[in-house]
Design a protein around this motif. Structure first.
Motif, PDB file in Angstrom:
ATOM      1  N   SER A   1      15.351   9.296  -0.042  1.00 59.84           N
ATOM      2  CA  SER A   1      15.706   8.001   0.533  1.00 59.84           C
ATOM      3  C   SER A   1      16.607   8.215   1.738  1.00 59.84           C
ATOM      4  O   SER A   1      17.132   9.305   1.954  1.00 59.84           O
ATOM      5  N   PHE A   2      16.781   7.154   2.503  1.00 56.98           N
ATOM      6  CA  PHE A   2      17.481   7.260   3.782  1.00 56.98           C
ATOM      7  C   PHE A   2      18.716   6.384   3.855  1.00 56.98           C
ATOM      8  O   PHE A   2      19.571   6.591   4.677  1.00 56.98           O
ATOM      9  N   GLU A   3      18.777   5.406   3.051  1.00 56.26           N
ATOM     10  CA  GLU A   3      19.918   4.526   2.823  1.00 56.26           C
ATOM     11  C   GLU A   3      19.630   3.917   1.463  1.00 56.26           C
ATOM     12  O   GLU A   3      18.514   4.009   0.962  1.00 56.26           O
ATOM     13  N   PRO A   4      20.583   3.258   0.862  1.00 58.43           N
ATOM     14  CA  PRO A   4      20.272   2.641  -0.435  1.00 58.43           C
ATOM     15  C   PRO A   4      19.057   1.718  -0.339  1.00 58.43           C
ATOM     16  O   PRO A   4      19.029   0.799   0.470  1.00 58.43           O
ATOM     17  N   GLY A   5      18.032   2.055  -1.110  1.00 55.79           N
ATOM     18  CA  GLY A   5      16.839   1.224  -1.170  1.00 55.79           C
ATOM     19  C   GLY A   5      15.801   1.473  -0.099  1.00 55.79           C
ATOM     20  O   GLY A   5      14.741   0.862  -0.118  1.00 55.79           O
ATOM     21  N   ILE A   6      16.050   2.358   0.853  1.00 57.34           N
ATOM     22  CA  ILE A   6      15.073   2.608   1.919  1.00 57.34           C
ATOM     23  C   ILE A   6      14.358   3.930   1.657  1.00 57.34           C
ATOM     24  O   ILE A   6      14.982   4.985   1.577  1.00 57.34           O
ATOM     25  N   THR A   7      13.048   3.855   1.496  1.00 59.76           N
ATOM     26  CA  THR A   7      12.207   5.026   1.291  1.00 59.76           C
ATOM     27  C   THR A   7      10.997   4.925   2.215  1.00 59.76           C
ATOM     28  O   THR A   7      10.879   3.986   2.992  1.00 59.76           O
ATOM     29  N   LEU A   8      10.103   5.874   2.111  1.00 57.43           N
ATOM     30  CA  LEU A   8       8.816   5.822   2.809  1.00 57.43           C
ATOM     31  C   LEU A   8       7.679   5.745   1.794  1.00 57.43           C
ATOM     32  O   LEU A   8       6.582   6.221   2.058  1.00 57.43           O
ATOM     33  N   ASP A   9       7.918   5.141   0.649  1.00 54.91           N
ATOM     34  CA  ASP A   9       6.929   5.131  -0.427  1.00 54.91           C
ATOM     35  C   ASP A   9       5.759   4.184  -0.178  1.00 54.91           C
ATOM     36  O   ASP A   9       4.651   4.440  -0.635  1.00 54.91           O
ATOM     37  N   THR A  10       5.991   3.073   0.513  1.00 53.94           N
ATOM     38  CA  THR A  10       4.936   2.088   0.772  1.00 53.94           C
ATOM     39  C   THR A  10       4.973   1.681   2.239  1.00 53.94           C
ATOM     40  O   THR A  10       5.942   1.989   2.958  1.00 53.94           O
ATOM     41  N   VAL A  11       3.961   0.954   2.679  1.00 55.34           N
ATOM     42  CA  VAL A  11       3.939   0.448   4.048  1.00 55.34           C
ATOM     43  C   VAL A  11       5.149  -0.468   4.273  1.00 55.34           C
ATOM     44  O   VAL A  11       5.826  -0.378   5.297  1.00 55.34           O
TER      45      VAL A  11
ATOM     46  N   GLN B   1      -3.550   5.336  11.852  1.00 52.81           N
ATOM     47  CA  GLN B   1      -3.006   6.646  12.210  1.00 52.81           C
ATOM     48  C   GLN B   1      -1.524   6.711  11.870  1.00 52.81           C
ATOM     49  O   GLN B   1      -1.041   7.725  11.345  1.00 52.81           O
ATOM     50  N   LEU B   2      -0.778   5.644  12.133  1.00 51.58           N
ATOM     51  CA  LEU B   2       0.644   5.609  11.810  1.00 51.58           C
ATOM     52  C   LEU B   2       0.862   5.730  10.307  1.00 51.58           C
ATOM     53  O   LEU B   2       1.772   6.429   9.860  1.00 51.58           O
ATOM     54  N   MET B   3       0.016   5.082   9.513  1.00 53.55           N
ATOM     55  CA  MET B   3       0.139   5.182   8.059  1.00 53.55           C
ATOM     56  C   MET B   3      -0.034   6.624   7.594  1.00 53.55           C
ATOM     57  O   MET B   3       0.738   7.105   6.749  1.00 53.55           O
ATOM     58  N   VAL B   4      -1.018   7.318   8.140  1.00 51.59           N
ATOM     59  CA  VAL B   4      -1.248   8.714   7.759  1.00 51.59           C
ATOM     60  C   VAL B   4      -0.070   9.577   8.209  1.00 51.59           C
ATOM     61  O   VAL B   4       0.414  10.435   7.455  1.00 51.59           O
ATOM     62  N   GLN B   5       0.423   9.341   9.422  1.00 50.33           N
ATOM     63  CA  GLN B   5       1.576  10.098   9.907  1.00 50.33           C
ATOM     64  C   GLN B   5       2.792   9.873   9.018  1.00 50.33           C
ATOM     65  O   GLN B   5       3.503  10.825   8.669  1.00 50.33           O
ATOM     66  N   LEU B   6       3.046   8.626   8.656  1.00 47.28           N
ATOM     67  CA  LEU B   6       4.203   8.322   7.814  1.00 47.28           C
ATOM     68  C   LEU B   6       4.063   8.934   6.422  1.00 47.28           C
ATOM     69  O   LEU B   6       5.047   9.399   5.842  1.00 47.28           O
TER      70      LEU B   6
ATOM     71  N   ASN C   1       8.059  -0.387   2.748  1.00 46.84           N
ATOM     72  CA  ASN C   1       9.255   0.464   2.832  1.00 46.84           C
ATOM     73  C   ASN C   1       9.330   1.149   4.201  1.00 46.84           C
ATOM     74  O   ASN C   1      10.414   1.273   4.775  1.00 46.84           O
ATOM     75  N   ALA C   2       8.178   1.597   4.705  1.00 46.14           N
ATOM     76  CA  ALA C   2       8.152   2.275   5.998  1.00 46.14           C
ATOM     77  C   ALA C   2       8.546   1.326   7.125  1.00 46.14           C
ATOM     78  O   ALA C   2       9.260   1.722   8.052  1.00 46.14           O
TER      79      ALA C   2
ATOM     80  N   MET D   1       0.843  -1.167   0.000  1.00 49.09           N
ATOM     81  CA  MET D   1       0.000   0.000   0.000  1.00 49.09           C
ATOM     82  C   MET D   1       0.894   1.238   0.000  1.00 49.09           C
ATOM     83  O   MET D   1       1.823   1.338   0.784  1.00 49.09           O
ATOM     84  N   ARG D   2       0.592   2.169  -0.870  1.00 49.03           N
ATOM     85  CA  ARG D   2       1.400   3.377  -1.030  1.00 49.03           C
ATOM     86  C   ARG D   2       1.118   4.377   0.094  1.00 49.03           C
ATOM     87  O   ARG D   2      -0.006   4.520   0.539  1.00 49.03           O
ATOM     88  N   LEU D   3       2.158   5.064   0.508  1.00 52.56           N
ATOM     89  CA  LEU D   3       2.055   6.147   1.491  1.00 52.56           C
ATOM     90  C   LEU D   3       2.335   7.451   0.760  1.00 52.56           C
ATOM     91  O   LEU D   3       3.374   8.061   0.921  1.00 52.56           O
ATOM     92  N   ASP D   4       1.395   7.866  -0.046  1.00 53.62           N
ATOM     93  CA  ASP D   4       1.620   9.044  -0.875  1.00 53.62           C
ATOM     94  C   ASP D   4       0.492  10.053  -0.694  1.00 53.62           C
ATOM     95  O   ASP D   4      -0.319   9.947   0.224  1.00 53.62           O
ATOM     96  N   GLU D   5       0.442  11.024  -1.593  1.00 48.27           N
ATOM     97  CA  GLU D   5      -0.530  12.106  -1.489  1.00 48.27           C
ATOM     98  C   GLU D   5      -1.977  11.611  -1.568  1.00 48.27           C
ATOM     99  O   GLU D   5      -2.871  12.212  -0.986  1.00 48.27           O
TER     100      GLU D   5
END
Length: 145
Positions: free
Chosen positions: A55-65, A36-41, A67-68, A1-5
């Motif tokens: 990104s935060f390290e190679p391959g680490i993003t907050l794009d999906t659950v 609530q955590l999903m919305v916050q992230l 990834n988070a 699931m995407r954590l986007d706009e």
């Protein structure tokens, strides 16, 4: 699931989907905290993107659950370091609003707690290894191990 706009534009739609999927496995309070955590992230992801951090390290993003989860796992030691530091650093009577907790702490975790975690490791090495030395100068500290 995407954590986007799209999640930020209509969180209620996503909450319905998440509740339908998780209600049979965990209690309603836990499902609400996950939503609530999903919305916050998603909001935090948006804030980091606005400041140019994708990104935060190679391959680490907050794009999906997924990834988070990977991101939060990669920062767990830093969160613990922050918790150890808080009793001596936090003063006053103003309480932190629960919804703002990650908004307040994540930038500190991301930008300061790597150093704090490293210093706690150095402190443990000083206690554990008699031959360990820590050389400190104007630019930083360097351990002998």
């Amino acid at each position: 699931m995407r954590l986007d706009e799209s999640l930020l534009r209509n969180p209620a739609r996503v909450w319905v989907q998440v509740k339908a999927a998780l209600d049979i496995h965990v209690d309603g309070g836990t499902v609400d905290r996950i939503c609530q955590l999903m919305v916050q992230l998603a909001a935090i992801r948006s804030g980091f993107l606005m400041h140019g951090q994708r990104s935060f390290e190679p391959g680490i993003t907050l794009d999906t659950v997924g990834n988070a989860v990977e991101y939060l796992q990669s920062r767990r030691r830093h969160f613990v370091a922050l918790l150890y530091l808080m009793p001596s650093a936090c003063q006053g009577t103003e309480k932190l609003v629960a919804l703002d907790t990650l908004n307040v702490f994540l930038p500190h975790v991301e930008h300061s707690c790597t150093t704090i975690t490293g210093l706690y490791l150095q402190l443990a090495l000083i206690d554990a290894l008699p031959e360990f030395t820590l050389q400190v100068d104007d630019t930083g500290a360097l351990g002998s191990h």
